[in-house]
Design a protein around this motif. Structure first.
Motif, PDB file in Angstrom:
ATOM      1  N   THR A   1     123.457  17.341 -82.712  1.00  0.00           N
ATOM      2  CA  THR A   1     123.644  16.641 -84.025  1.00  0.00           C
ATOM      3  C   THR A   1     123.543  14.977 -83.699  1.00  0.00           C
ATOM      4  O   THR A   1     122.826  14.192 -84.172  1.00  0.00           O
ATOM      5  N   LEU A   2     124.536  14.589 -82.536  1.00  0.00           N
ATOM      6  CA  LEU A   2     124.508  13.261 -81.969  1.00  0.00           C
ATOM      7  C   LEU A   2     123.260  12.808 -81.465  1.00  0.00           C
ATOM      8  O   LEU A   2     122.882  11.526 -81.396  1.00  0.00           O
ATOM      9  N   LEU A   3     122.402  13.743 -80.936  1.00  0.00           N
ATOM     10  CA  LEU A   3     121.276  13.404 -80.237  1.00  0.00           C
ATOM     11  C   LEU A   3     119.959  13.625 -81.248  1.00  0.00           C
ATOM     12  O   LEU A   3     118.770  12.846 -80.890  1.00  0.00           O
ATOM     13  N   THR A   4     120.340  13.891 -82.421  1.00  0.00           N
ATOM     14  CA  THR A   4     119.087  13.926 -83.361  1.00  0.00           C
ATOM     15  C   THR A   4     119.114  13.179 -84.671  1.00  0.00           C
ATOM     16  O   THR A   4     118.279  12.758 -85.386  1.00  0.00           O
ATOM     17  N   SER A   5     120.578  12.670 -84.891  1.00  0.00           N
ATOM     18  CA  SER A   5     120.845  12.161 -86.302  1.00  0.00           C
ATOM     19  C   SER A   5     121.027  10.716 -85.819  1.00  0.00           C
ATOM     20  O   SER A   5     121.860  10.308 -85.424  1.00  0.00           O
ATOM     21  N   PRO A   6     120.348   9.871 -86.603  1.00  0.00           N
ATOM     22  CA  PRO A   6     120.844   8.357 -86.705  1.00  0.00           C
ATOM     23  C   PRO A   6     121.942   7.962 -87.431  1.00  0.00           C
ATOM     24  O   PRO A   6     122.444   6.798 -87.501  1.00  0.00           O
ATOM     25  N   ASN A   7     122.522   8.815 -88.159  1.00  0.00           N
ATOM     26  CA  ASN A   7     123.695   8.565 -89.085  1.00  0.00           C
ATOM     27  C   ASN A   7     125.121   8.764 -88.607  1.00  0.00           C
ATOM     28  O   ASN A   7     125.833   8.486 -89.123  1.00  0.00           O
ATOM     29  N   GLU A   8     125.118   9.456 -87.607  1.00  0.00           N
ATOM     30  CA  GLU A   8     126.398   9.799 -87.163  1.00  0.00           C
ATOM     31  C   GLU A   8     127.045   8.769 -86.018  1.00  0.00           C
ATOM     32  O   GLU A   8     126.375   7.899 -85.921  1.00  0.00           O
ATOM     33  N   SER A   9     128.299   8.893 -85.767  1.00  0.00           N
ATOM     34  CA  SER A   9     128.824   8.115 -84.912  1.00  0.00           C
ATOM     35  C   SER A   9     129.703   8.746 -83.691  1.00  0.00           C
ATOM     36  O   SER A   9     130.591   9.680 -84.087  1.00  0.00           O
ATOM     37  N   PRO A  10     129.341   8.647 -82.427  1.00  0.00           N
ATOM     38  CA  PRO A  10     128.141   7.758 -82.188  1.00  0.00           C
ATOM     39  C   PRO A  10     126.981   8.614 -82.455  1.00  0.00           C
ATOM     40  O   PRO A  10     126.853   9.696 -82.436  1.00  0.00           O
ATOM     41  N   SER A  11     125.647   7.764 -82.317  1.00  0.00           N
ATOM     42  CA  SER A  11     124.584   8.338 -82.659  1.00  0.00           C
ATOM     43  C   SER A  11     123.571   8.114 -81.053  1.00  0.00           C
ATOM     44  O   SER A  11     123.290   6.926 -80.940  1.00  0.00           O
ATOM     45  N   PHE A  12     123.651   9.061 -80.324  1.00  0.00           N
ATOM     46  CA  PHE A  12     122.965   9.019 -79.036  1.00  0.00           C
ATOM     47  C   PHE A  12     121.352   8.617 -79.189  1.00  0.00           C
ATOM     48  O   PHE A  12     120.671   8.285 -78.426  1.00  0.00           O
ATOM     49  N   LEU A  13     120.890   9.212 -80.451  1.00  0.00           N
ATOM     50  CA  LEU A  13     119.477   8.789 -80.646  1.00  0.00           C
ATOM     51  C   LEU A  13     119.417   7.617 -80.904  1.00  0.00           C
ATOM     52  O   LEU A  13     118.290   6.821 -80.185  1.00  0.00           O
ATOM     53  N   ASN A  14     120.110   6.665 -81.685  1.00  0.00           N
ATOM     54  CA  ASN A  14     120.303   5.125 -81.727  1.00  0.00           C
ATOM     55  C   ASN A  14     120.341   4.685 -80.482  1.00  0.00           C
ATOM     56  O   ASN A  14     119.763   3.412 -79.987  1.00  0.00           O
ATOM     57  N   TRP A  15     121.379   5.203 -79.693  1.00  0.00           N
ATOM     58  CA  TRP A  15     121.512   4.466 -78.131  1.00  0.00           C
ATOM     59  C   TRP A  15     120.099   4.485 -77.515  1.00  0.00           C
ATOM     60  O   TRP A  15     119.852   3.634 -76.620  1.00  0.00           O
ATOM     61  N   ALA A  16     119.403   5.603 -77.336  1.00  0.00           N
ATOM     62  CA  ALA A  16     118.462   5.714 -76.758  1.00  0.00           C
ATOM     63  C   ALA A  16     117.008   5.023 -77.400  1.00  0.00           C
ATOM     64  O   ALA A  16     116.481   4.068 -76.670  1.00  0.00           O
ATOM     65  N   ASN A  17     117.142   4.557 -78.650  1.00  0.00           N
ATOM     66  CA  ASN A  17     116.221   4.034 -79.401  1.00  0.00           C
ATOM     67  C   ASN A  17     116.210   2.553 -79.193  1.00  0.00           C
ATOM     68  O   ASN A  17     115.297   1.505 -79.294  1.00  0.00           O
ATOM     69  N   THR A  18     117.419   2.016 -78.969  1.00  0.00           N
ATOM     70  CA  THR A  18     117.954   0.679 -78.923  1.00  0.00           C
ATOM     71  C   THR A  18     118.163   0.168 -77.489  1.00  0.00           C
ATOM     72  O   THR A  18     118.260  -0.977 -77.110  1.00  0.00           O
ATOM     73  N   GLY A  19     117.933   1.099 -76.444  1.00  0.00           N
ATOM     74  CA  GLY A  19     118.127   0.513 -75.142  1.00  0.00           C
ATOM     75  C   GLY A  19     119.587   0.768 -74.681  1.00  0.00           C
ATOM     76  O   GLY A  19     119.954   0.312 -73.602  1.00  0.00           O
ATOM     77  N   LYS A  20     120.464   1.029 -75.592  1.00  0.00           N
ATOM     78  CA  LYS A  20     121.924   1.161 -75.199  1.00  0.00           C
ATOM     79  C   LYS A  20     122.151   2.196 -74.039  1.00  0.00           C
ATOM     80  O   LYS A  20     123.058   2.036 -73.331  1.00  0.00           O
ATOM     81  N   ALA A  21     121.352   3.208 -74.087  1.00  0.00           N
ATOM     82  CA  ALA A  21     121.320   4.364 -73.037  1.00  0.00           C
ATOM     83  C   ALA A  21     119.721   4.808 -72.865  1.00  0.00           C
ATOM     84  O   ALA A  21     118.905   4.914 -73.402  1.00  0.00           O
ATOM     85  N   ASP A  22     119.915   4.831 -71.269  1.00  0.00           N
ATOM     86  CA  ASP A  22     118.407   5.450 -71.073  1.00  0.00           C
ATOM     87  C   ASP A  22     118.618   6.556 -69.927  1.00  0.00           C
ATOM     88  O   ASP A  22     117.643   7.194 -69.296  1.00  0.00           O
ATOM     89  N   LYS A  23     120.155   6.897 -69.785  1.00  0.00           N
ATOM     90  CA  LYS A  23     120.224   8.198 -68.711  1.00  0.00           C
ATOM     91  C   LYS A  23     121.028   8.984 -69.504  1.00  0.00           C
ATOM     92  O   LYS A  23     121.974   8.536 -70.623  1.00  0.00           O
ATOM     93  N   LEU A  24     121.129  10.424 -69.488  1.00  0.00           N
ATOM     94  CA  LEU A  24     121.804  11.336 -69.955  1.00  0.00           C
ATOM     95  C   LEU A  24     122.293  12.335 -68.994  1.00  0.00           C
ATOM     96  O   LEU A  24     121.697  12.745 -68.321  1.00  0.00           O
ATOM     97  N   LEU A  25     123.726  12.545 -69.239  1.00  0.00           N
ATOM     98  CA  LEU A  25     124.293  13.922 -68.380  1.00  0.00           C
ATOM     99  C   LEU A  25     124.711  14.787 -69.583  1.00  0.00           C
ATOM    100  O   LEU A  25     125.691  14.324 -70.135  1.00  0.00           O
TER     101      LEU A  25
END
Length: 487
Positions: A328-352
């Motif tokens: 859910t957090l990787l696919t939804s822009p509406n959750e908190s935290p939204s890892f989808l938004n992290w990726a789209n905005t550059g807040k995160a570029d790596k994932l474990l």
């Protein structure tokens, strides 16, 4: 009424109705998306020391077997140092979220309270103990417990002997900056009414107008571990609709809005976005799963007053790997935290993404029989088979998703299926799904969980990208299996 009939009458009522569990929720007086047990609250109290990386961990069900394997995986992260803003830090202190079910929830909750230093206590006070024997003894000494819901037997034991009456308020207080930083731990149960995942966080409790801070950790763990048939459901009170929800739409900090004159969380309104034509609502093409989640969530608002109680069983009935929340957090822009938004905005570029799967696979002789299996075998198979099928479908989706969103990414899987040696693999698969294991089995599970993380090539890649070095696995999986063969 003659008093001599009161006690027999009460006993008869218990026998017929299984004695209702105590109400386990406190009404919420205000909805505030910046307070309560949420990721944003914990992150403000103790920010991460590493940048541009999302770290997600999931623990499966499987009784003590699962709890011990999760213990070992956490120890591997604790021994791995990565480069942070103020020097080197253990990777275990940089976890964003732990999502767990059933046996894995015991370790997850204990880690949330006590950190890595608390794992020694977990092993001494729970993993090495004959918990099943103690539960049975309690019932023998006080058989009247059988007149109450069976889940209360496990719940009371966990509350008294492991979590010591701690609540989610204690989880909030346990988060501090530095090495004591705790991840956002979400324990998951299965809702019998919808068949969906019920997650213990304040976002979920906002829907039922309940204050998670007052909720006991043992209650959440027990719900997550309430294996069908063996244990009864844990019943909690749904306090919606309530005044806090009615006021929420008028407050900017609530995260709610008025939709068709009714208060709803903004994330649900967004997830249920549709185009209507000729009496049919068509969800957005990429929004089918979120539309379903939003539809289920609306039921908790209890507008028709038909959902005053929620019956919760083992989280494995909906998702035995605890993967629903990360997905859910990787696919939804509406959750908190939204890892989808992290990726789209550059807040995160790596994932474990570390997935610890303690799935058992006991041997059977079904294929050697001319006659069909008995009722007990059919019941257990009917529960376990869909659980495993759903879990692996979710895992496949996450693997594909991780490849497309974040790079470098590491899906690190701790799973008995990956053990090369047939005999060793069989030994771990056939360990009982129980709350009691021999101490040597617990020790081997902890060592195996640790070794499978440290030996993973993907784990080494992501740690290198974080400026760290993975310590050698000692013992290695091969050495653990060699010791097993020597017994």
């Amino acid at each position: 009424m003659n008093r001599r009939y009161l006690i027999p009458g009460a006993i008869l009522a218990c026998l017929l109705q299984a004695c209702a569990s105590p109400v386990r929720t406190t009404e919420l007086h205000r909805i505030d998306q910046f307070s309560g047990y949420r990721y944003s609250t914990l992150e403000r109290q103790a920010p991460k020391a590493i940048d541009s990386t999302a770290v997600l961990v999931t623990f499966s069900g499987g009784g003590t077997r699962a709890a011990a394997l999760a213990d070992g995986a956490l120890r591997a992260l604790a021994e791995t140092m990565v480069r942070g803003k103020d020097g080197m830090a253990p990777l275990s202190s940089q976890i964003d979220i732990v999502s767990s079910v059933s046996g894995g929830s015991v370790t997850a909750a204990y880690y949330a309270l006590g950190g890595i230093g608390g794992l020694d206590d977990l092993e001494r006070d729970f993993l090495y103990k004959d918990v099943m024997g103690e539960l049975i003894t309690k019932v023998v000494l006080n058989p009247f417990q059988l007149f109450s819901p069976r889940i209360d037997i496990l719940d009371n034991y966990l509350d008294e002997h492991l979590f010591h009456h701690k609540t989610y308020r204690d989880l909030l207080a346990a988060n501090h900056p530095g090495n004591d930083r705790r991840p956002y731990v979400v324990l998951n149960a299965g809702d019998m009414a919808s068949g969906s995942v019920f997650s213990f966080n304040q976002d979920q409790f906002d829907l039922i107008c309940a204050d998670l801070a007052e909720f006991k950790i043992a209650d959440a763990v027990s719900a997550s571990a309430a294996f069908p048939v063996a244990l009864s459901a844990l019943t909690i009170k749904n306090r919606a609709p309530c005044e806090a929800q009615r006021k929420a739409a008028a407050e900017d900090i609530s995260g709610w809005q008025a939709e068709n004159g009714q208060p709803e969380p903004k994330r649900i309104v967004a997830d249920r976005s549709t185009a209507e034509s000729l009496g049919v609502r068509y969800p957005d093409a990429d929004n089918l799963a979120r539309f379903r989640r939003g539809t289920v969530a609306l039921d908790y608002l209890n507008r028709d007053r038909k959902e005053d109680f929620i019956q919760l069983l083992d989280g494995g009935i909906a998702d035995n790997l605890g993967l629903t929340l990360p997905l859910t957090l990787l696919t939804s822009p509406n959750e908190s935290p939204s890892f989808l938004n992290w990726a789209n905005t550059g807040k995160a570029d790596k994932l474990l993404l570390l997935v610890v799967n303690a799935r058992g696979e006991a041997g059977n002789d079904f294929g050697a029989r001319a006659s069909p299996p008995g009722i007990a075998d059919m019941l257990l198979t009917s529960i376990a088979t869909p659980i495993d099928a759903t879990s692996f479908q979710l895992l496949g989706k996450l693997d594909l998703l991780a490849d497309s969103r974040l790079n470098p990414q590491a899906l690190v899987l701790v799973d008995f299926d990956l053990i090369s040696d047939n005999g060793c693999r069989t030994r771990f698969h056939e360990m009982a799904t129980s709350w009691t294991l021999a101490q040597r089995d617990v020790d081997d599970l902890i060592a195996l969980g640790k070794a499978m993380v440290l030996q993973s090539p993907r784990y080494k890649d992501i740690v290198t990208a974080l400026g760290g070095v993975v310590p050698s696995a000692n013992p290695s999986v091969e050495q653990i299996c060699a010791k097993t063969e020597g017994r």
